[in-house]
Write a protein that holds these residues in place. Structure first.
Motif, PDB file in Angstrom:
ATOM      1  N   LEU A 321       0.851  -1.176   0.000  1.00 14.46           N
ATOM      2  CA  LEU A 321       0.000   0.000   0.000  1.00 14.46           C
ATOM      3  C   LEU A 321       0.896   1.239   0.000  1.00 14.46           C
ATOM      4  N   VAL A 322       0.870   1.943  -1.108  1.00 15.70           N
ATOM      5  CA  VAL A 322       1.691   3.139  -1.292  1.00 15.70           C
ATOM      6  C   VAL A 322       0.754   4.346  -1.338  1.00 15.70           C
ATOM      7  N   GLY A 323       1.119   5.398  -0.603  1.00 16.38           N
ATOM      8  CA  GLY A 323       0.207   6.525  -0.470  1.00 16.38           C
ATOM      9  C   GLY A 323      -0.858   6.260   0.574  1.00 16.38           C
ATOM     10  N   TYR A 324      -0.577   5.349   1.493  1.00 16.52           N
ATOM     11  CA  TYR A 324      -1.514   4.957   2.546  1.00 16.52           C
ATOM     12  C   TYR A 324      -0.878   5.291   3.893  1.00 16.52           C
ATOM     13  N   GLY A 325      -1.614   5.991   4.745  1.00 12.69           N
ATOM     14  CA  GLY A 325      -1.081   6.296   6.068  1.00 12.69           C
ATOM     15  C   GLY A 325       0.141   7.182   6.003  1.00 12.69           C
ATOM     16  N   PRO A 326       1.300   6.721   6.504  1.00 10.90           N
ATOM     17  CA  PRO A 326       2.485   7.580   6.585  1.00 10.90           C
ATOM     18  C   PRO A 326       3.047   7.986   5.232  1.00 10.90           C
ATOM     19  N   SER A 327       2.671   7.296   4.163  1.00 12.05           N
ATOM     20  CA  SER A 327       3.190   7.670   2.840  1.00 12.05           C
ATOM     21  C   SER A 327       2.162   8.455   2.031  1.00 12.05           C
ATOM     22  N   ALA A 328       1.168   9.057   2.713  1.00 13.40           N
ATOM     23  CA  ALA A 328       0.109   9.782   2.007  1.00 13.40           C
ATOM     24  C   ALA A 328       0.530  11.181   1.565  1.00 13.40           C
ATOM     25  N   SER A 329       1.697  11.658   1.995  1.00  9.03           N
ATOM     26  CA  SER A 329       2.188  12.939   1.504  1.00  9.03           C
ATOM     27  C   SER A 329       2.904  12.721   0.175  1.00  9.03           C
ATOM     28  N   THR A 330       3.141  13.819  -0.557  1.00  4.95           N
ATOM     29  CA  THR A 330       3.764  13.638  -1.870  1.00  4.95           C
ATOM     30  C   THR A 330       5.202  13.126  -1.764  1.00  4.95           C
ATOM     31  N   ILE A 331       5.969  13.627  -0.788  1.00  2.00           N
ATOM     32  CA  ILE A 331       7.331  13.106  -0.626  1.00  2.00           C
ATOM     33  C   ILE A 331       7.301  11.694  -0.060  1.00  2.00           C
ATOM     34  N   GLY A 332       6.349  11.408   0.821  1.00  2.00           N
ATOM     35  CA  GLY A 332       6.223  10.065   1.379  1.00  2.00           C
ATOM     36  C   GLY A 332       5.878   9.040   0.318  1.00  2.00           C
ATOM     37  N   ALA A 333       5.050   9.427  -0.655  1.00  2.00           N
ATOM     38  CA  ALA A 333       4.671   8.520  -1.730  1.00  2.00           C
ATOM     39  C   ALA A 333       5.879   8.133  -2.574  1.00  2.00           C
ATOM     40  N   ASN A 334       6.753   9.095  -2.839  1.00  2.00           N
ATOM     41  CA  ASN A 334       7.955   8.790  -3.613  1.00  2.00           C
ATOM     42  C   ASN A 334       8.828   7.753  -2.907  1.00  2.00           C
ATOM     43  N   ARG A 335       9.070   7.974  -1.621  1.00  2.00           N
ATOM     44  CA  ARG A 335       9.907   7.046  -0.858  1.00  2.00           C
ATOM     45  C   ARG A 335       9.255   5.676  -0.753  1.00  2.00           C
ATOM     46  N   ALA A 336       7.944   5.668  -0.566  1.00  2.00           N
ATOM     47  CA  ALA A 336       7.234   4.398  -0.421  1.00  2.00           C
ATOM     48  C   ALA A 336       7.252   3.600  -1.716  1.00  2.00           C
ATOM     49  N   GLY A 337       7.159   4.288  -2.854  1.00  2.00           N
ATOM     50  CA  GLY A 337       7.232   3.578  -4.138  1.00  2.00           C
ATOM     51  C   GLY A 337       8.536   2.840  -4.293  1.00  2.00           C
ATOM     52  N   ARG A 338       9.630   3.476  -3.896  1.00  2.00           N
ATOM     53  CA  ARG A 338      10.950   2.830  -3.965  1.00  2.00           C
ATOM     54  C   ARG A 338      11.023   1.643  -3.010  1.00  2.00           C
ATOM     55  N   ALA A 339      10.501   1.816  -1.792  1.00  4.12           N
ATOM     56  CA  ALA A 339      10.544   0.731  -0.805  1.00  4.12           C
ATOM     57  C   ALA A 339       9.704  -0.457  -1.243  1.00  4.12           C
ATOM     58  N   ALA A 340       8.542  -0.186  -1.824  1.00  2.00           N
ATOM     59  CA  ALA A 340       7.674  -1.276  -2.279  1.00  2.00           C
ATOM     60  C   ALA A 340       8.350  -2.110  -3.349  1.00  2.00           C
ATOM     61  N   VAL A 341       8.991  -1.463  -4.299  1.00  3.17           N
ATOM     62  CA  VAL A 341       9.663  -2.189  -5.383  1.00  3.17           C
ATOM     63  C   VAL A 341      10.828  -3.006  -4.838  1.00  3.17           C
ATOM     64  N   ARG A 342      11.532  -2.457  -3.882  1.00  4.19           N
ATOM     65  CA  ARG A 342      12.632  -3.211  -3.263  1.00  4.19           C
ATOM     66  C   ARG A 342      12.109  -4.516  -2.653  1.00  4.19           C
ATOM     67  N   ASP A 343      10.972  -4.458  -1.970  1.00  2.00           N
ATOM     68  CA  ASP A 343      10.395  -5.664  -1.371  1.00  2.00           C
ATOM     69  C   ASP A 343       9.842  -6.624  -2.424  1.00  2.00           C
ATOM     70  N   ILE A 344       9.248  -6.072  -3.463  1.00  3.40           N
ATOM     71  CA  ILE A 344       8.694  -6.917  -4.523  1.00  3.40           C
ATOM     72  C   ILE A 344       9.792  -7.735  -5.186  1.00  3.40           C
ATOM     73  N   ARG A 345      10.952  -7.139  -5.351  1.00  2.00           N
ATOM     74  CA  ARG A 345      12.060  -7.861  -5.970  1.00  2.00           C
ATOM     75  C   ARG A 345      12.549  -9.015  -5.100  1.00  2.00           C
ATOM     76  N   ARG A 346      12.241  -8.978  -3.812  1.00  6.20           N
ATOM     77  CA  ARG A 346      12.668 -10.046  -2.912  1.00  6.20           C
ATOM     78  C   ARG A 346      11.679 -11.213  -2.871  1.00  6.20           C
ATOM     79  N   LEU A 347      10.501 -11.030  -3.460  1.00  8.81           N
ATOM     80  CA  LEU A 347       9.541 -12.138  -3.478  1.00  8.81           C
ATOM     81  C   LEU A 347      10.116 -13.296  -4.280  1.00  8.81           C
ATOM     82  N   PRO A 348       9.791 -14.535  -3.926  1.00  9.17           N
ATOM     83  CA  PRO A 348      10.302 -15.682  -4.683  1.00  9.17           C
ATOM     84  C   PRO A 348       9.731 -15.721  -6.093  1.00  9.17           C
ATOM     85  N   ALA A 349      10.518 -16.251  -7.004  1.00 12.58           N
ATOM     86  CA  ALA A 349      10.117 -16.475  -8.397  1.00 12.58           C
ATOM     87  C   ALA A 349       9.894 -15.175  -9.121  1.00 12.58           C
TER      88      ALA A 349
END
Length: 356
Positions: A321-349
């Protein structure tokens, strides 16, 4: 059935930030990920803002990653400026946003994948970035007698500017930035304005520095860690005491009254017998997260929210969830997008090359 590695729902600030970081780390638009947006054009929720909200009045608009917004005319409507900026951004990074596409539901699919059901077909995906924001869920409080009011009631989401309220008596409900902006705009046009809020407004003196920002985000983040519905970052920062606010206070426009107890056919009334006649009640009462399409996944906690660590839903690590809660600000959304992709790359397969 369309198959992909990641689906991004929403093409506002948070969704575009997520899409940018997917592309930057080797995911190919249209093949490895897709961005689905139900709005008619680029601009996210900004495209629906009222015309009198010019770019110069926008508080804290942070640029999208990889491309600055420069040279914007502060007198132009923010809806135009930001829609053009988002459109240019989508073209520059070839994000291939599909719109208008309405996501109906996200549910468990086959083989450990998620199934995203939409008006344009279904997608099977390994991961989901949900960036649907709040604009589609305006919050309307309920008060006794509300259905008897003979005047007009509208929410900030349908506010088009002050001119239509010329000569009318307007009650503005809400202590946030939108409420104060509405009051300051309406005062020269309306016959009378009345400001009511549930809690006394908190005005913030001095600069809002980085440490204050971190403290505010931490307060919101703690709620989502507990599975409670998030409060906006703005709700814990207070209102900036700028020149316009000071003038509004001095002129009596920002003279706050406590919340009324009931609505009458002709206005509002307090338990002690005080009353105000009104032609319009303008509800500047905020928004709630637009996440009903995630209901089939059963992510909500007993507290009513989705418990999130970073951007990842604790109940399902495939969902971010990006832009949800603490990442609902415009700068927070940018940082959260990067963090989400980092985690997605760690998913198996589903290995992808890392961009140089």
């Amino acid at each position: 059935m369309n198959h992909t590695e990641a689906v991004v729902i929403g093409a506002g600030q948070a969704g575009l930030a997520g899409a940018y970081h997917l592309r930057r780390t080797g995911f190919e638009p249209g093949r490895d990920f897709v961005v689905l947006d139900h709005s008619p054009g680029p601009g996210g929720a900004w495209q629906f803002r009222w015309p009198s909200l010019t770019y110069g009045k926008v508080h804290g608009m942070h640029a999208l990653p990889g491309m600055e917004l420069t040279g914007a005319d502060p007198e132009r409507p923010s809806a135009e400026v930001i829609a053009e900026y988002f459109a240019a951004y989508e073209r520059a990074f070839d994000l291939r946003v599909r719109r208008p596409v309405h996501v109906r539901a996200v549910r468990e699919g086959e083989g450990g994948r998620l199934l995203v059901e939409t008006s344009a077909g279904d997608w099977s995906t390994r991961a989901l970035i949900n960036a649907t924001g709040t604009w589609d869920r305006p919050f309307w409080p309920r008060y006794p007698g509300q259905e008897t009011f003979r005047g007009r009631q509208l929410h900030t989401a349908r506010y088009a500017g002050p001119e239509e309220f010329a000569g009318l008596r307007v009650v503005v409900v809400g202590g946030g930035a939108s409420g104060t902006q509405h009051l300051l705009e309406l005062a020269p046009y309306a016959a009378a304005t009345t400001w009511v809020t549930r809690r006394p407004p908190v005005f913030r003196e001095g600069p809002f520095d980085e440490s204050a920002g971190r403290a505010a985000v931490a307060l919101v983040e703690e709620r989502v860690r507990q599975g409670l519905p998030p409060r906006s970052v703005v709700s814990v920062t207070g209102l900036p005491l700028n020149d316009a606010i000071r003038q509004g206070i001095a002129e009596g426009v920002l003279d706050r009254r406590p919340m009324f107890d009931r609505i009458t056919p002709d206005g509002v009334e307090w338990a002690d017998g005080r009353r105000v006649d009104a032609d319009v009640i303008l509800w500047a009462t905020g928004f709630r997260s637009a996440i009903d399409h995630l209901a089939p996944l059963g992510l909500r906690e007993p507290g009513g929210g989705i418990r999130v660590e970073g951007t990842r839903a604790v109940a399902d690590p495939r969902v971010h969830l990006v832009g949800y809660g603490p990442s609902a600000s415009t700068i927070g959304a940018n940082r959260a997008g990067r963090a989400a992709v980092r985690d997605i790359r760690r998913l198996p397969a589903g290995e992808h090359p890392v961009a140089a």
